[in-house]
Design an enzyme around this catalytic site. Structure first.
Site, PDB file in Angstrom:
ATOM      1  N   ASP A 167       0.187  -7.524   1.614  1.00  0.00           N
ATOM      2  CA  ASP A 167       0.592  -6.122   1.732  1.00  0.00           C
ATOM      3  C   ASP A 167       2.111  -5.985   1.716  1.00  0.00           C
ATOM      4  OD1 ASP A 167       0.203  -3.377   1.864  1.00  0.00           O
ATOM      5  OD2 ASP A 167       0.133  -3.340   4.060  1.00  0.00           O
TER       6      ASP A 167
ATOM      7  N   LEU B 254      -8.591 -22.381   0.194  1.00  0.00           N
ATOM      8  CA  LEU B 254      -9.501 -23.495   0.410  1.00  0.00           C
ATOM      9  C   LEU B 254     -10.834 -23.306  -0.308  1.00  0.00           C
ATOM     10  CD1 LEU B 254      -9.089 -24.433   4.200  1.00  0.00           C
ATOM     11  CD2 LEU B 254      -8.561 -25.879   2.224  1.00  0.00           C
TER      12      LEU B 254
ATOM     13  N   HIS C 118       0.815  -1.216   0.000  1.00  0.00           N
ATOM     14  CA  HIS C 118       0.000   0.000   0.000  1.00  0.00           C
ATOM     15  C   HIS C 118       0.852   1.271   0.000  1.00  0.00           C
ATOM     16  CE1 HIS C 118       0.369  -0.024   4.548  1.00  0.00           C
ATOM     17  NE2 HIS C 118       0.409   1.282   4.342  1.00  0.00           N
TER      18      HIS C 118
ATOM     19  N   SER D  26       4.722   2.576   7.942  1.00  0.00           N
ATOM     20  CA  SER D  26       4.342   1.449   7.095  1.00  0.00           C
ATOM     21  C   SER D  26       5.500   0.981   6.227  1.00  0.00           C
ATOM     22  CB  SER D  26       3.173   1.844   6.198  1.00  0.00           C
ATOM     23  OG  SER D  26       2.002   2.041   6.951  1.00  0.00           O
TER      24      SER D  26
END
Length: 373
Positions: free
Chosen positions: A136, A263, A106, A213
């Site tokens: 991410d 799954l 991001h 981040s």
């Protein structure tokens, strides 16, 4: 190998066992060679080993948080992104190998121009090598890495809850910032696009803010515990775990993308109401509420067939309850997500231990790959 590489490797091998509970950090210019709060820095190399001792002017030792910061800071970069004529963004990254940096997806999403700055350099051009929305994570390429910026080691396993950690990054573009805390929890999940979640995230109470981040959350031996991804109030920050990072990043370097195990089911934690509605002996495991048509589990697992009255309301009933995946117990949905991400591979069969209609049995699912966003 440069002298700085030797000093740093010596620190990572020989750091002492006593922690002084103090926080040390500063926002410094990337051109500064010394820390203004600690103007005297001495390096001692005794016979038979290498060790780095950092002292204040009065001769006292600084805290271990300061030692970790000095061992790691040259490998942490500031990132600046231009997304359009006026759009900009900022974040943090760290050195993965000789030519690659790791950050968050991001941070660099929609980047048209990308720049990074090491502590000892000015701004340099960078390019995106690969990105993965579902974790991410992103890998950047920078060809002119300074010698002092060495790769940070990543832990192979999640640390125990309570492990002391520090976050190093550039919150609000304040470069070279460090904050401390502990690992508050493991096996957390973060929301990802298209109703998926990012598994095996690390929770910490180390303060993190916008700009952190993509930066490293490291333990007191300088090893990356996780890649900081989100932060907010109430002393909760979340980081993509080092084990997941170790799996995703090599694929991003090699192919630019990563296939996550899938799954093809909708899942819920088994609550007391679900346990009562399905005649379970205890409220543990992961309830299969639905099975995606034509997904990997279609024809193998069974979703809800209706609802039953329980605890004064209605609860889903008739679905399978998963208790083990790939031989590992999965008492919660978060644990199942972590085991699925770290212990299974798309295209390979995996055993699931389930409870169906009150009976325990084992079924096999050929793991798929998550669909593209």
């Amino acid at each position: 190998m440069s002298p700085d590489d030797v000093s740093r490797r010596g620190f990572l091998r020989g750091i002492g066992a006593t922690a002084v509970l103090a926080l040390a950090g500063c926002a410094e210019s990337p051109q500064e060679e010394t820390d203004p709060l600690t103007p005297e820095r001495t390096t001692q190399t005794p016979l038979g080993g290498r060790n780095e001792t950092i002292k204040e002017l009065d001769g006292t030792n600084v805290s271990r948080f300061s030692e970790v910061y000095r061992a790691v800071r040259d490998s942490v970069v500031q990132i600046r992104v231009r997304t359009g004529a006026r759009g900009t963004g900022a974040g943090t990254g760290f050195v993965y190998d000789d030519t690659h940096l790791v950050t968050n997806e991001h941070v660099v999403a929609n980047a048209q121009d990308l720049f990074v700055r090491y502590r000892t350099t000015g701004w340099r051009d960078a390019t995106i090598e690969g990105t993965d929305t579902y974790s991410d994570l992103a890998v950047l390429r920078v060809d002119d890495r300074p010698n002092v910026a060495t790769a940070l080691p990543l832990r192979s396993r999640d640390p125990p809850v309570g492990t002391e950690v520090v976050a190093i990054g550039n919150p609000y573009e304040l470069s070279g910032t460090v904050s401390s805390g502990i690992v508050s929890g493991v096996d957390r999940t973060l929301s990802a696009p298209n109703n998926f979640s990012i598994p095996d995230t690390i929770q910490t109470d180390a303060p993190v803010n916008p700009g952190n981040s993509g930066g490293p959350l490291v333990d007191l031996e300088g090893r990356v515990v996780g890649v900081i991804s989100a932060g907010g109030g109430d002393n909760i920050g979340l980081a993509i775990s080092a084990p997941l990072t170790r799996q995703v990043v090599p694929a991003l370097i090699e192919t630019g993308s990563y296939d996550h195990p899938y799954l093809g089911v909708g899942l819920e934690n088994v609550t007391p109401a679900i346990a009562a509605a399905n005649d379970l002996e205890e409220a543990t495991g992961v309830y299969v509420s639905r099975v995606v048509a034509d997904g990997p589990s279609a024809g193998v697992l069974q979703g809800s067939t209706g609802e039953q009255s329980a605890d004064g309301g209605l609860a889903p009933a008739g679905g399978d309850v998963i208790t083990h995946l790939a031989g590992e117990p999965v008492p919660t949905r978060a644990t199942l997500s972590s085991v699925l991400a770290l212990e299974t591979v798309p295209g390979e069969p995996t055993d699931l231990r389930i409870i169906r209609d009150g009976n325990a049995e084992t079924v096999t699912v050929d793991i798929g790959a998550r669909p593209a966003v």
